[in-house]
Structures are given as C-alpha cells and as structure tokens.
Design a protein around this motif. Structure first.
Motif, short mmCIF file in Angstrom:
data_model
loop_
_atom_site.label_atom_id
_atom_site.label_comp_id
_atom_site.label_asym_id
_atom_site.label_seq_id
_atom_site.Cartn_x
_atom_site.Cartn_y
_atom_site.Cartn_z
N LYS A 86 -6.06 -6.26 -5.92
CA LYS A 86 -4.61 -6.11 -5.80
C LYS A 86 -3.88 -7.38 -6.19
N ALA A 89 -7.22 1.35 -5.91
CA ALA A 89 -7.73 0.05 -5.46
C ALA A 89 -9.04 0.26 -4.71
N ASP A 106 0.81 -1.21 0.00
CA ASP A 106 0.00 0.00 0.00
C ASP A 106 0.85 1.26 0.00
N ASN A 109 -2.89 3.21 -3.60
CA ASN A 109 -4.08 2.36 -3.50
C ASN A 109 -5.30 3.09 -2.97
#
Length: 144
Positions: free
Chosen positions: A74, A63, A30, A59
């Motif tokens: 991911k 994400a 991350d 992210n």
C-alpha cells in the motif's frame, strides 16, 4: 540525567503519535470512499458500488492481507499514485501490474476457495469473470 529522560519521553511520544497516525491513515485508506477521491478511480468506484462485490473493500481484492506485505504494498502503490496524479502522468485506462495481478488472483482464491474445488486456479479468474466487479472496460471508458 533529567535531559535524557525528557529526550526519551518525547522520542517515545513521537513514535506513538506517528504510529497512531499511520494506523488511522491505513484504516481510512482501506475504505472504498478513499479510493474514489481520485478522479481516475471514480468510474471504478461507481461500477464496484453497483456490483455483487459492493460489500467488499478495494483492498480486500487489491492488497495483500499479511500485515508487513500489505503495509509495503500500500505504501509503494500510494506513493506511486500520488506522484502520477500530481504530475498528470496517469493512464487513460487502468491496468493491473503483474504484481497487482498476483495479489488480486490470490485474493479471489482466498475468498472463493470453497467453490473452487473443480476449477483450474492456474488460469486468471478474470479470464472468465472479466467484468467482476468493475463492469466491462468499454463501459468504464465511456463513463469517464
């Protein structure tokens, strides 16, 4: 009987260790520095680091935020990146897939919902904010 307990103990221990390693890996993944490890992402990292979004991790934008969906997204993206970097099949210019665009749009709206009351959120945010946070595409191509 003792063998069953040993097997159960070592199985449980393996599951805990694997779970811990996956958690550490996802936490490390991350971090923006992790993304910049790939040669292809260095321009994106530099432009992000000098943008107003520099306090926001990769992210956070790229994400999903719901745990099961984030893990799947991911994992799938990471395996694809590893494959393309290993085989040299990465593109000269990165483009978000339709699935990634959906995630990015949702995350823009999630973070900026307080300022979007009078904005048409059916349009993609980057139609107006093209260089946010990575600068203009032409600038990135010249950097690389």
């Amino acid at each position: 009987m003792e063998n069953r307990y040993r097997i159960a103990f070592f199985t449980l221990l393996a599951v805990v260790i694997i779970g811990l390693l996956l958690t550490i890996n996802f936490a490390y993944g991350d971090r923006p520095r992790f993304c910049s490890n790939c040669h292809l992402m260095q321009g994106e990292y530099r432009t992000w680091a000098s943008s107003v979004h520099q306090g926001v991790g990769c992210n956070d934008c790229h994400a999903p935020h719901e745990w099961p969906r984030k893990w799947w997204f991911k994992s799938k993206a990471g395996l694809g990146h590893i494959y393309r970097n290993t085989t040299g099949q990465f593109p000269a210019v990165l483009r978000a897939t339709p699935q990634s665009q959906e995630v990015i749009q949702a995350n823009c709206i999630r973070c900026h919902k307080g300022t979007l009351q009078k904005i048409n959120t059916e349009q993609k945010c980057w139609n107006c904010h093209r260089g946010t946070p990575h600068g203009q595409m032409l600038e990135r191509v010249k950097e690389g």
